[in-house]
Design an enzyme around this catalytic site. Structure first.
Site, mmCIF file in Angstrom:
data_model
loop_
_atom_site.group_PDB
_atom_site.id
_atom_site.type_symbol
_atom_site.label_atom_id
_atom_site.label_comp_id
_atom_site.label_asym_id
_atom_site.label_seq_id
_atom_site.Cartn_x
_atom_site.Cartn_y
_atom_site.Cartn_z
ATOM 1 N N ARG A 138 -11.606 0.473 13.304
ATOM 2 C CA ARG A 138 -11.573 0.832 11.890
ATOM 3 C C ARG A 138 -12.496 -0.137 11.164
ATOM 4 O O ARG A 138 -13.555 -0.481 11.685
ATOM 5 C CB ARG A 138 -10.111 0.789 11.396
ATOM 6 C CG ARG A 138 -9.803 1.696 10.229
ATOM 7 C CD ARG A 138 -8.297 1.763 9.947
ATOM 8 N NE ARG A 138 -7.782 0.528 9.361
ATOM 9 C CZ ARG A 138 -6.512 0.339 8.995
ATOM 10 N NH1 ARG A 138 -5.621 1.318 9.171
ATOM 11 N NH2 ARG A 138 -6.106 -0.802 8.472
ATOM 12 N N MET A 155 9.981 24.643 -2.082
ATOM 13 C CA MET A 155 9.174 23.690 -2.868
ATOM 14 C C MET A 155 10.057 22.758 -3.690
ATOM 15 O O MET A 155 9.814 21.553 -3.763
ATOM 16 C CB MET A 155 8.204 24.442 -3.780
ATOM 17 C CG MET A 155 7.197 23.521 -4.467
ATOM 18 S SD MET A 155 6.159 24.364 -5.658
ATOM 19 C CE MET A 155 5.203 25.458 -4.611
ATOM 20 N N LYS A 192 0.837 -1.206 0.000
ATOM 21 C CA LYS A 192 0.000 0.000 0.000
ATOM 22 C C LYS A 192 0.873 1.258 0.000
ATOM 23 O O LYS A 192 2.084 1.183 0.222
ATOM 24 C CB LYS A 192 -0.936 -0.018 1.207
ATOM 25 C CG LYS A 192 -0.224 0.081 2.542
ATOM 26 C CD LYS A 192 -1.188 -0.155 3.699
ATOM 27 C CE LYS A 192 -0.484 0.035 5.026
ATOM 28 N NZ LYS A 192 -1.354 -0.361 6.150
ATOM 29 N N TYR A 239 14.014 31.564 1.805
ATOM 30 C CA TYR A 239 12.821 32.357 2.099
ATOM 31 C C TYR A 239 12.732 32.720 3.579
ATOM 32 O O TYR A 239 13.024 31.897 4.442
ATOM 33 C CB TYR A 239 11.558 31.572 1.734
ATOM 34 C CG TYR A 239 11.378 31.333 0.254
ATOM 35 C CD1 TYR A 239 11.523 32.364 -0.663
ATOM 36 C CD2 TYR A 239 11.054 30.073 -0.211
ATOM 37 C CE1 TYR A 239 11.333 32.139 -2.023
ATOM 38 C CE2 TYR A 239 10.859 29.836 -1.562
ATOM 39 C CZ TYR A 239 11.005 30.877 -2.467
ATOM 40 O OH TYR A 239 10.815 30.655 -3.811
HETATM 41 C C1 LIG Z 1 -0.595 -1.244 6.961
HETATM 42 C C2 LIG Z 1 -1.150 -2.557 7.287
HETATM 43 C C3 LIG Z 1 -0.293 -3.645 7.497
HETATM 44 C C4 LIG Z 1 1.215 -3.507 7.534
HETATM 45 O O1 LIG Z 1 1.631 -2.720 8.638
HETATM 46 P P1 LIG Z 1 3.177 -2.493 8.949
HETATM 47 O O2 LIG Z 1 3.211 -1.898 10.308
HETATM 48 O O3 LIG Z 1 3.678 -1.546 7.914
HETATM 49 O O4 LIG Z 1 3.848 -3.814 8.839
HETATM 50 C C5 LIG Z 1 -0.860 -4.886 7.699
HETATM 51 N N1 LIG Z 1 -2.207 -5.041 7.707
HETATM 52 C C6 LIG Z 1 -3.066 -4.010 7.500
HETATM 53 C C7 LIG Z 1 -4.518 -4.251 7.529
HETATM 54 C C8 LIG Z 1 -2.560 -2.742 7.299
HETATM 55 O O5 LIG Z 1 -3.403 -1.710 7.125
#
Ligand SMILES: *Cc1c(COP(=O)(O)O)cnc(C)c1O
Length: 393
Positions: free
Chosen positions: A143, A333, A42, A285
């Site tokens: 969540r 920037m 991700k 700046y």
């Molecule tokens: C981000 C995430 C992980 C991985 O987490 P890390 O701390 O980066 O290893 C695993 N499972 C879910 C559902 C996540 O959102």
């Protein structure tokens, strides 16, 4: 529109393939025999670059976890283009009913986290498709995922009623508080809730006790052995970063010896300008820095647009020729100005390391995060998608 290509003199990210492989191997050893290792891709593969990391993760890990349906489909497209075998892929983020259909057609697993899965059933049926689903249980993060009360009121029962279109391939949950602590009491309450809800699911959905379970992200995989179940879902640590100092301390206690995690990423650039400015000159700046002496500065083509945090102004340094060179004034920037008076002998262009090792010195993502009052997860995921990324051995 595609991301415009960086110029040849722009900064670049170097990704170490061998470091990535070593980190996966370290987690295989931590997880132990009979358990699988999943790579979390991700956040543009934690900023390292989804398309650059994918071939490495695909070759080394058993499972690939992505947030969006598009990423799941991109993995199938990659496999088709490479003639590579299919890996198990799970979309852990949200998927609409029509996306569930597209993923089922591509053989990508999806998460079911609430009753919205029911909308996909008629669409799947119309197409003669069956979706492989993993039930997400909310055991205390608050969540996504079914709460215990939702399971009791039958919110997941539709899966049993629609067995022709849904196959339960796994059950998962996610920890709330494993990284920032050295005691795992809250995680243990989540494990207990997970066990209870898993029993409820076995009863209500008639799924076998052997249904694969996965719960642990990096920190729990390292420090909480009962959380490892069938697969560990490792994100940050496959990129060679410890989740936190607390995790490292606890891992030492739990594992005896620390796995040698190797940072995968280095961020480097060539200077745009190197020149002397006289004592008394202001830099950047807001005129927040005034040179107390004649100063040789290097102007670097990197700024907050690229993901170098502006909050690091006044604290950060970069490495040139293995020496620390302070960032002068504000991060802009597209520019950083650093003091290279003592790092070089002339005004020839220099190579600066913003993250990673140069000689005996290194700048870790944790250090850059501490200057910017944030966590290394945020620093790496904010590295601009436009930056050039090159995989090195
Ligand atoms: C981000 C995430 C992980 C991985 O987490 P890390 O701390 O980066 O290893 C695993 N499972 C879910 C559902 C996540 O959102």
């Amino acid at each position: 529109m595609p991301v415009p290509a960086p110029g040849e003199l722009s900064s670049r990210l170097e990704l170490s393939a061998s470091a990535f492989r070593a980190n996966v191997a370290a987690f295989r050893a931590v997880a132990g025999p009979g358990r699988q290792v999943g790579a979390v891709l991700k956040g543009n593969a934690y900023g390292h670059g989804f398309s650059e990391v994918l071939p490495l993760a695909h070759a080394a890990a058993d499972w690939l976890y992505v947030i969006t349906p598009g990423e799941g489909l991109a993995i199938r497209a990659f496999e088709a283009a490479q003639g590579a075998a299919r890996r198990a892929v799970l979309v852990i983020g949200a998927a609409s009913a029509s996306e569930v259909v597209a993923l089922a057609a591509a053989g990508v697993d999806v998460v079911v986290a609430d009753r919205s899965f029911e909308a996909a059933a008629p669409l799947l049926r119309a197409k003669g498709l069956r979706a492989s689903v993993h039930l997400h249980l909310d055991t205390g993060l608050g969540r996504e995922g079914f709460t215990a009360a939702q399971l009791d009121q039958g919110d997941a029962d539709g899966l049993a009623a629609a067995r022709d279109v849904f196959e339960v391939k796994g059950v998962l949950s996610h920890f709330a508080n494993t990284e920032d602590v050295t005691e795992q009491s809250y995680a243990v309450t989540q494990l207990e809730a997970f066990e209870r809800s898993f029993k409820v699911l076995q009863r209500r959905l008639s799924i076998p006790p052997s249904t694969p379970r996965h719960f642990a992200a990096s920190a729990a995989a390292l420090v909480l052995p009962p959380s490892r179940f069938d697969v560990v879902r490792v994100g940050i640590s496959l990129y060679g970063l410890w989740p936190s100092t607390e995790t490292r301390l606890s891992a030492k206690v739990v594992l005896g010896e620390l796995p040698a995690l190797q940072p995968v990423l280095a961020w480097r650039c060539q200077s745009q300008v190197v020149k002397w400015v006289p004592a008394g000159s202001f830099i950047g700046y807001g005129c927040t820095w005034r040179c107390g002496a004649d100063t040789r500065v290097a102007v670097l083509p990197v700024g907050y647009w690229d993901g170098y945090p502006r909050l690091a102004s006044g604290k950060a340094h970069v490495l040139v020729n293995g020496r620390r060179c302070p960032v002068l004034g504000r991060v802009m920037m597209n520019h950083l100005i650093v003091d290279v008076t003592h790092a070089v002998a002339d005004e020839a262009p220099v190579t600066a390391t913003l993250l990673g090792r140069d000689g005996d010195e290194s700048i870790t993502a944790e250090l850059l995060a501490s200057w910017a009052q944030t966590i290394h997860y945020e620093v790496v995921t904010r590295l601009g998608p436009h930056l050039a990324r090159r995989v090195v051995e």
